[in-house]
Write a protein that holds these residues in place. Structure first.
Motif, PDB file in Angstrom:
ATOM      1  N   UNK A   8     -11.556 -37.399  32.429  1.00 56.03           N
ATOM      2  CA  UNK A   8     -10.862 -36.055  32.133  1.00 56.03           C
ATOM      3  C   UNK A   8     -11.318 -35.360  30.831  1.00 56.03           C
ATOM      4  N   UNK A   9     -12.129 -36.297  30.007  1.00 53.70           N
ATOM      5  CA  UNK A   9     -12.650 -35.569  28.763  1.00 53.70           C
ATOM      6  C   UNK A   9     -13.739 -36.502  28.346  1.00 53.70           C
ATOM      7  N   UNK A  10     -14.674 -35.971  27.596  1.00 54.19           N
ATOM      8  CA  UNK A  10     -15.774 -36.914  26.954  1.00 54.19           C
ATOM      9  C   UNK A  10     -15.898 -36.613  25.714  1.00 54.19           C
ATOM     10  N   UNK A  11     -16.535 -37.629  24.603  1.00 52.88           N
ATOM     11  CA  UNK A  11     -16.661 -37.548  23.348  1.00 52.88           C
ATOM     12  C   UNK A  11     -17.319 -36.116  23.001  1.00 52.88           C
ATOM     13  N   UNK A  12     -18.390 -36.010  23.588  1.00 52.13           N
ATOM     14  CA  UNK A  12     -19.230 -34.757  23.457  1.00 52.13           C
ATOM     15  C   UNK A  12     -18.289 -33.560  23.602  1.00 52.13           C
ATOM     16  N   UNK A  13     -17.526 -33.584  24.588  1.00 51.15           N
ATOM     17  CA  UNK A  13     -16.764 -32.209  25.043  1.00 51.15           C
ATOM     18  C   UNK A  13     -15.791 -32.173  23.603  1.00 51.15           C
ATOM     19  N   UNK A  14     -15.164 -33.174  23.128  1.00 46.67           N
ATOM     20  CA  UNK A  14     -14.356 -33.186  22.037  1.00 46.67           C
ATOM     21  C   UNK A  14     -15.059 -32.467  20.652  1.00 46.67           C
ATOM     22  N   UNK A  15     -16.169 -33.147  20.550  1.00 41.23           N
ATOM     23  CA  UNK A  15     -17.037 -32.720  19.259  1.00 41.23           C
ATOM     24  C   UNK A  15     -17.595 -31.458  19.423  1.00 41.23           C
ATOM     25  N   UNK A  16     -17.999 -30.758  20.750  1.00 46.64           N
ATOM     26  CA  UNK A  16     -18.092 -29.502  20.805  1.00 46.64           C
ATOM     27  C   UNK A  16     -17.264 -28.506  20.475  1.00 46.64           C
ATOM     28  N   UNK A  17     -15.902 -28.878  20.944  1.00 49.69           N
ATOM     29  CA  UNK A  17     -14.713 -27.988  20.694  1.00 49.69           C
ATOM     30  C   UNK A  17     -14.595 -27.923  19.358  1.00 49.69           C
ATOM     31  N   UNK A  18     -14.455 -29.081  18.507  1.00 47.78           N
ATOM     32  CA  UNK A  18     -14.209 -28.941  17.103  1.00 47.78           C
ATOM     33  C   UNK A  18     -15.415 -28.082  16.476  1.00 47.78           C
ATOM     34  N   UNK A  19     -16.516 -28.339  16.714  1.00 42.35           N
ATOM     35  CA  UNK A  19     -17.581 -27.637  15.840  1.00 42.35           C
ATOM     36  C   UNK A  19     -17.578 -26.209  16.400  1.00 42.35           C
ATOM     37  N   UNK A  20     -17.351 -25.804  17.722  1.00 49.37           N
ATOM     38  CA  UNK A  20     -17.113 -24.178  17.747  1.00 49.37           C
ATOM     39  C   UNK A  20     -15.958 -23.572  17.113  1.00 49.37           C
ATOM     40  N   UNK A  21     -14.837 -24.574  16.925  1.00 53.61           N
ATOM     41  CA  UNK A  21     -13.535 -23.812  16.468  1.00 53.61           C
ATOM     42  C   UNK A  21     -13.897 -23.656  14.887  1.00 53.61           C
ATOM     43  N   UNK A  22     -14.613 -24.708  14.151  1.00 54.74           N
ATOM     44  CA  UNK A  22     -15.015 -24.400  13.085  1.00 54.74           C
ATOM     45  C   UNK A  22     -15.931 -23.190  12.628  1.00 54.74           C
ATOM     46  N   UNK A  23     -16.921 -23.190  13.489  1.00 54.52           N
ATOM     47  CA  UNK A  23     -17.911 -21.832  13.676  1.00 54.52           C
ATOM     48  C   UNK A  23     -17.247 -20.870  13.578  1.00 54.52           C
ATOM     49  N   UNK A  24     -15.887 -20.603  14.179  1.00 56.73           N
ATOM     50  CA  UNK A  24     -15.357 -19.294  14.392  1.00 56.73           C
ATOM     51  C   UNK A  24     -14.420 -19.062  13.065  1.00 56.73           C
ATOM     52  N   UNK A  25     -14.202 -19.891  12.268  1.00 57.96           N
ATOM     53  CA  UNK A  25     -13.428 -19.778  11.202  1.00 57.96           C
ATOM     54  C   UNK A  25     -14.028 -18.562  10.186  1.00 57.96           C
ATOM     55  N   UNK A  26     -13.235 -18.009   9.322  1.00 58.20           N
ATOM     56  CA  UNK A  26     -13.990 -17.327   8.370  1.00 58.20           C
ATOM     57  C   UNK A  26     -14.898 -18.070   7.394  1.00 58.20           C
ATOM     58  N   UNK A  27     -15.659 -17.276   6.647  1.00 58.03           N
ATOM     59  CA  UNK A  27     -16.616 -18.103   5.869  1.00 58.03           C
ATOM     60  C   UNK A  27     -16.003 -18.619   4.673  1.00 58.03           C
ATOM     61  N   UNK A  28     -14.969 -18.218   4.453  1.00 58.32           N
ATOM     62  CA  UNK A  28     -14.428 -18.812   2.912  1.00 58.32           C
ATOM     63  C   UNK A  28     -14.111 -20.336   3.033  1.00 58.32           C
ATOM     64  N   UNK A  29     -14.637 -20.986   2.012  1.00 57.72           N
ATOM     65  CA  UNK A  29     -14.391 -22.401   1.967  1.00 57.72           C
ATOM     66  C   UNK A  29     -15.330 -23.209   2.632  1.00 57.72           C
ATOM     67  N   UNK A  30     -16.205 -22.618   3.401  1.00 56.89           N
ATOM     68  CA  UNK A  30     -17.463 -23.245   4.038  1.00 56.89           C
ATOM     69  C   UNK A  30     -18.682 -23.668   3.006  1.00 56.89           C
ATOM     70  N   UNK A  31     -19.356 -24.675   3.360  1.00 54.86           N
ATOM     71  CA  UNK A  31     -20.419 -24.933   2.452  1.00 54.86           C
ATOM     72  C   UNK A  31     -21.594 -23.959   2.502  1.00 54.86           C
ATOM     73  N   UNK A  32     -22.119 -23.791   1.267  1.00 57.97           N
ATOM     74  CA  UNK A  32     -23.394 -22.674   1.049  1.00 57.97           C
ATOM     75  C   UNK A  32     -24.569 -23.398   1.863  1.00 57.97           C
ATOM     76  N   UNK A  33     -25.120 -22.776   2.970  1.00 55.14           N
ATOM     77  CA  UNK A  33     -26.237 -23.192   3.688  1.00 55.14           C
ATOM     78  C   UNK A  33     -27.141 -23.707   2.989  1.00 55.14           C
ATOM     79  N   UNK A  34     -27.720 -25.089   3.053  1.00 53.62           N
ATOM     80  CA  UNK A  34     -29.174 -25.460   2.342  1.00 53.62           C
ATOM     81  C   UNK A  34     -28.697 -26.093   1.038  1.00 53.62           C
ATOM     82  N   UNK A  35     -27.479 -25.931   0.669  1.00 57.33           N
ATOM     83  CA  UNK A  35     -27.116 -26.368  -0.806  1.00 57.33           C
ATOM     84  C   UNK A  35     -26.055 -27.215  -0.893  1.00 57.33           C
TER      85      UNK A  35
END
Length: 463
Positions: free
Chosen positions: A1-28
């Motif tokens: 009914x669901x897979x571990x990869x599906x769950x991880x993908x949903x979480x990463x996509x949700x994070x990517x759609x959030x505003x930039x505030x509070x996210x780490x500076x890329x590469x640092x």
């Protein structure tokens, strides 16, 4: 009914759609991510609706010397704790809707006065991008991984040989009679096929003694709780003991925050809803599964840390049980973790460091996003510290006030028995009045976690 990869993908996509505030500076900067997903099963259509109801990032804790007596600062801002607290905020709103006669996606009336139950088609699972800190993150490294410490000298090899140290492994063992030997908290086994194999056994033990120094463990920064067993801190596989309660490191001084491994184990017995919500719930709410993103991982260590340590606990009140979640790992990696940050890092960016901010997002109707730093709302000035403007929406005092609104909207005839006829004023009062929850917590402490560090009472007397 669901897979571990599906769950991880949903979480990463949700994070990517959030505003930039509070996210780490890329590469640092790097951070960790965790989330709680609500699964709604539809047997008729043979489908499962998956919804992220809480998401958190963070890696920091505050020291015990700066903990607040007003409940207005986040002591523990690790992603797993942020995600769980955000889910409590979500459940608080869903229960408010149910109690006030509105529709709730989670709760239905229970069979006892003032009690509610999670709908039978609803369940919750937990996702974390990294192996939880503490006991779950202690396991032998693979041979091709970078060793965190240098090999010891030959004289040290001989000394450990003299002591009779044995090798540990995270691998399958042959099926024939064996003797078990404990080194630290790892179990080693050797064959006992007869006296004629004595020479072979001695050679094997010598090889194992050398190997125990050459191989190494994944380390955890979480330190053993005071007044209990400690780590040997010896080379290689003898660096840590396993199965122990551990405190997270803080900023400058020690904390009272137990490791995420310890907290997940606790939630597997008491439920993750906490003491306040348990007043209204006929049964605790448990995670059906824990999914870990791509990272250094040991299923054996996860089982030990989250399930085995509490499996023997008995005498729990009605509704409570040892509830080990299903443990899975995804093949998908979080792109803001330490590994990816190292790849993207350039010398001009200076030293790589963990992101100082923590993001909390949850599926509530008002102000779903909450970004904090050092336990307070990110960007607040000193002159507003100690006021509601500086508080995180998932701080103890804010969740307590949400609970008091729930109590206020509950009709007197439908008030849970645990809240009737009592003089309750403070956060401490309401937590202690949750009788079955506190009984279960007492049994868990007595039988599994007697050294668990609890917050001093004076820090819980706010209202």
């Amino acid at each position: 009914m669901w897979s571990a990869d599906e769950i991880a993908s949903l979480c990463y996509d949700h994070f990517n759609k959030l505003p930039k505030r509070g996210k780490p500076e890329e590469g640092r900067e790097w951070t960790l991510l965790a989330a709680v997903l609500q699964l709604t099963h539809s047997p008729e259509h043979k489908t499962v609706h998956k919804q992220i109801v809480s998401l958190g990032t963070g890696t920091k804790c505050i020291g015990k010397s700066v903990m607040s007596m007003n409940g207005d600062i986040l002591n523990d801002s690790h992603a797993e704790v942020i995600a769980r607290r955000g889910c409590v905020r979500y459940l608080m709103e869903q229960l408010y809707r149910a109690v006030s006669g509105q529709s709730s996606a989670v709760f239905q009336p229970g069979t006892e006065k003032g009690q509610w139950m999670v709908k039978p088609e609803v369940s919750f699972l937990f996702f974390t991008s990294q192996t939880p800190c503490g006991d779950a993150s202690i396991f032998p490294m693979n041979c091709n991984e970078v060793q965190p410490c240098k090999f010891v000298k030959e004289t040290q090899n001989k000394e450990l040989e003299r002591r009779g140290s044995k090798r540990t492994a995270d691998s399958d063992l042959e099926e024939h009679p064996r003797i078990k030997t404990r080194v630290g908290h790892f179990i080693f086994e050797k064959s006992v096929d007869g006296e004629e194999q004595k020479s072979t056994t001695e050679n094997k033990e010598r090889s194992q003694s050398e190997d125990i120094l050459k191989r190494d463990l994944h380390r955890t920064g979480a330190k053993c709780v005071p007044d209990g067993p400690t780590d040997p801190l010896q080379p290689g596989l003898l660096y840590h003991n396993t199965g122990l309660l551990r405190l997270k490191p803080g900023r400058g001084d020690s904390t009272l925050s137990l490791s995420c491994s310890d907290k997940l184990a606790r939630w597997g017995v008491l439920g993750f809803q906490g003491a306040l919500l348990s007043h209204y719930l006929q049964k605790p709410i448990y995670f059906s599964a824990v999914v870990v993103g791509k990272c250094s991982y040991s299923h054996q260590a996860m089982v030990r840390a989250l399930n085995t340590r509490c499996a023997h606990v008995t005498g729990l009140p009605s509704g409570f049980s040892t509830h080990p979640p299903k443990l899975l790992q995804s093949c998908l990696e979080f792109t803001c973790n330490h590994t990816h940050t190292e790849v993207q890092h350039t010398h001009a960016q200076g030293k790589i460091s963990p992101c100082g901010a923590a993001i909390s997002w949850c599926a509530v109707s008002q102000q779903p996003l909450d970004v904090t730093a050092n336990g307070y709302k990110q960007g607040v000035t000193k002159n507003v510290l100690g006021t509601p403007k500086a508080r995180s929406l998932i701080s103890k005092v804010e969740l307590f006030h949400s609970f008091l609104k729930l109590v206020a909207v509950t009709e007197q005839t439908q008030l849970p028995e645990s809240l009737c006829g009592k003089e309750l004023r403070t956060y401490w009062d309401y937590k202690q009045a949750a009788g079955p929850y506190q009984q279960a917590w007492t049994q868990l402490q007595l039988q599994a976690f007697p050294l668990w560090c609890r917050s001093p009472r004076e820090l819980l007397l706010f209202h």
